[in-house]
Design a protein around this motif. Structure first.
Motif, PDB file in Angstrom:
ATOM      1  N   SER A 120      43.777  39.274 -39.963  1.00  0.00           N
ATOM      2  CA  SER A 120      44.941  39.152 -39.097  1.00  0.00           C
ATOM      3  C   SER A 120      46.131  39.918 -39.668  1.00  0.00           C
ATOM      4  N   ALA A 121      46.284  39.885 -40.990  1.00  0.00           N
ATOM      5  CA  ALA A 121      47.372  40.626 -41.631  1.00  0.00           C
ATOM      6  C   ALA A 121      47.263  42.120 -41.347  1.00  0.00           C
ATOM      7  N   ILE A 122      46.082  42.663 -41.569  1.00  0.00           N
ATOM      8  CA  ILE A 122      45.862  44.101 -41.359  1.00  0.00           C
ATOM      9  C   ILE A 122      46.146  44.492 -39.910  1.00  0.00           C
ATOM     10  N   ALA A 123      45.722  43.657 -38.972  1.00  0.00           N
ATOM     11  CA  ALA A 123      45.930  43.961 -37.550  1.00  0.00           C
ATOM     12  C   ALA A 123      47.394  43.886 -37.158  1.00  0.00           C
ATOM     13  N   GLY A 124      48.223  43.280 -37.996  1.00  0.00           N
ATOM     14  CA  GLY A 124      49.649  43.212 -37.731  1.00  0.00           C
ATOM     15  C   GLY A 124      50.480  44.127 -38.604  1.00  0.00           C
ATOM     16  N   GLY A 125      49.828  45.044 -39.328  1.00  0.00           N
ATOM     17  CA  GLY A 125      50.567  46.025 -40.112  1.00  0.00           C
ATOM     18  C   GLY A 125      50.865  45.621 -41.540  1.00  0.00           C
ATOM     19  N   THR A 126      50.319  44.483 -41.991  1.00  0.00           N
ATOM     20  CA  THR A 126      50.566  44.016 -43.358  1.00  0.00           C
ATOM     21  C   THR A 126      49.416  44.425 -44.261  1.00  0.00           C
ATOM     22  N   THR A 127      49.728  45.113 -45.347  1.00  0.00           N
ATOM     23  CA  THR A 127      48.702  45.585 -46.286  1.00  0.00           C
ATOM     24  C   THR A 127      48.654  44.780 -47.574  1.00  0.00           C
ATOM     25  N   THR A 128      49.690  43.971 -47.818  1.00  0.00           N
ATOM     26  CA  THR A 128      49.742  43.139 -49.018  1.00  0.00           C
ATOM     27  C   THR A 128      50.247  41.762 -48.629  1.00  0.00           C
ATOM     28  N   MET A 129      49.565  40.727 -49.101  1.00  0.00           N
ATOM     29  CA  MET A 129      50.042  39.363 -48.882  1.00  0.00           C
ATOM     30  C   MET A 129      50.007  38.621 -50.211  1.00  0.00           C
ATOM     31  N   ILE A 130      50.887  37.627 -50.325  1.00  0.00           N
ATOM     32  CA  ILE A 130      50.905  36.802 -51.537  1.00  0.00           C
ATOM     33  C   ILE A 130      50.790  35.335 -51.125  1.00  0.00           C
TER      34      ILE A 130
END
Length: 496
Positions: free
Chosen positions: A81-91
């Motif tokens: 879901s992160a990748i599909a929303g433009g996020t490449t890094t999560m913490i």
């Protein structure tokens, strides 16, 4: 010279600048190798067609695969879901269970969760949540896990029975964090105020979802924020107040910043776009008007505030620079699940206190702020990048490789459609990639969405050609100390 990937014909945005469409970006081995106006070629080339080329999003507040959210996302679904929303890094967070004082063991257990089901689609790190500090743990186990895992941020709470710490415990952690160059994150709400109101609501049988907003008033966040800042001043240590939701609490942050104390603020989409009316069973945003419990979908803490004026107060502090980072606080639970939101529906009777806290939002974080911030002119593209990528990377020790577009940085990009390239659409949950059965932003209108998400030179999301097309190539990120805080004064000798 040929490159693995070349991106061109777009407006390259950093927190400071917008470079013209004449710029080419060349990528080799997952790293940005050149930014040039000379034409270059690559094995793969992406024509941005005049759209914005931004660094990949850094979502620094994410709850994934937590024991207190068995109906939530795991690393596979959450990172997709992160990748599909433009996020490449999560913490996300590694949580210290009660009576577990070996923090290396705690983090190793979360590594196991991250590596299940094929791993993560995006890069990730861990914050550590300290729920039961002891002197021995803070002096021995804590420095060991900081050294071994390069974890440079800790979250603590002033509320919730499972996590709540006393002021004395907070001071001890602040001192420990200062000595170990670790950033402190604080969930600041006054627990006694909340307990006092909850007792009276329960006595009056006012337990429908809407009363969650009554039970955690703005004054509870206001007081706890002021108190947390005061404790940070006592130790002279940087602090981030997470998911701030009201103007009066943010005013305390602004005052501290004006006085040159390193106090930072975070807010989230729900505090810019949603109000407490969503928790009322007759709210027009709910799909099924016969289901009087649907307001539980919107239970989060701090709660959604009352009016549009409250939202504008948060927008003001986002625009004027008080707010440092814009995160999702993705902490979802399915609605129609006995361990999800419906855990709070007991024998047909609603009990808001038993509803798992939190909303899904990792995929919608960037599109919401882009559409309603950048495309409406409320914030600049540079401000967007600062809030969603650059500042989170700086705050959490990732700025050498993440959060900006520059030679030597990881080749992480979010590429947007040119304005008016796509037709406006209303968001529906089935468009998203999380494992949750609703989105709190259902029905909101969007004018743009990430067209491509690129992680270390790999195209992981191509909205027009297959959606999520990258594999689970995410890596664990070892982090350094924050680069946002300035030099601190010498430590008071009594704290040595």
């Amino acid at each position: 010279m040929s490159y693995d990937l070349v991106i061109y014909n777009g407006l390259v945005v950093t927190a400071a600048d917008i470079l013209p469409k004449s710029v080419y970006i060349g990528v080799n081995n997952g790293i940005i190798e050149t930014i040039t106006t000379a034409k270059i070629t690559g094995k793969k080339e992406i024509d941005a067609e005049g759209g914005y080329i931004m660094p990949g999003g850094v979502d620094s507040h994410v709850h994934i695969d937590q024991d207190n959210a068995p109906a939530g996302d795991n690393f596979e679904s959450g990172s997709k879901s992160a990748i599909a929303g433009g996020t490449t890094t999560m913490i996300p967070f590694a949580i210290q269970p009660k009576k577990e004082y070996d923090l290396i063991k705690v983090v190793e257990e979360y590594h196991g969760r991250a590596n299940k089901n094929g791993g993560s689609y995006c890069d990730y790190g861990f914050h550590l949540i300290i729920s039961e500090p002891t002197q021995e743990m803070l002096e021995i186990s804590f420095p060991e896990v900081v050294e071994k895992e390069s974890i440079t941020s800790v979250k603590v709470y002033t509320t919730y029975p499972r996590y709540k710490l006393s002021d004395e415990q907070l001071l001890q952690i602040l001192l420990t964090n200062r000595k170990n160059n670790v950033t402190t994150m604080v969930h600041a709400e006054n627990s006694d105020i909340i307990d006092f109101i909850n007792k009276r609501l329960s006595e009056k049988k006012l337990t429908q979802p809407f009363y969650h907003t009554v039970s955690r008033p703005q004054i509870a966040e206001d007081e706890a924020s002021y108190r947390a800042i005061s404790l940070a001043k006592m130790i002279d240590v940087p602090m981030l107040l997470v998911h701030m939701s009201c103007e009066s609490a943010l005013d305390h942050v602004k005052k501290a910043q004006t006085d040159l104390f390193p106090i930072f603020a975070e807010t989230c989409p729900q505090y810019l776009f949603l109000t407490g009316d969503n928790l009322k069973h007759d709210c027009c945003n709910h799909g099924n008007h016969d289901d009087k419990f649907q307001g539980a979908k919107y239970i989060c803490s701090p709660p959604l505030r009352s009016t549009q004026k409250d939202l504008e107060g948060v927008w003001k502090h986002l625009i004027n620079g008080t707010i440092t980072v814009f995160s999702s606080d993705h902490a979802p639970s399915k609605y129609d699940h006995p361990l999800g939101k419906k855990k709070g529906l007991i024998n047909g009777i609603p009990h808001f206190k038993d509803v798992p806290n939190g909303l899904p939002g990792i995929e919608t974080r960037l599109p919401l702020l882009f559409c309603y911030g950048v495309e409406t002119g409320r914030i600049t593209p540079q401000k967007f990048v600062e809030l969603t990528s650059t500042n989170p990377a700086k705050l959490y020790g990732l700025s050498e490789s993440k959060g900006s577009i520059g030679v030597g940085m990881d080749a992480d990009f979010t590429i947007w459609y040119p304005k008016n390239k796509i037709n406006k659409f209303e968001l529906k949950n089935e468009m998203l990639h999380h494992s949750i059965d609703y989105t709190p932003f259902e029905g909101m209108e969007f004018t743009n969405w990430p067209r491509y998400t690129i992680l270390r030179g790999n195209v992981c999301f191509d909205r027009d050609n297959g959606g999520v097309i990258g594999g689970q190539i995410g890596s664990y990120l070892k982090r350094k100390a924050s680069t946002l805080a300035g030099p601190m004064k010498p430590l008071n000798p009594i704290f040595e």
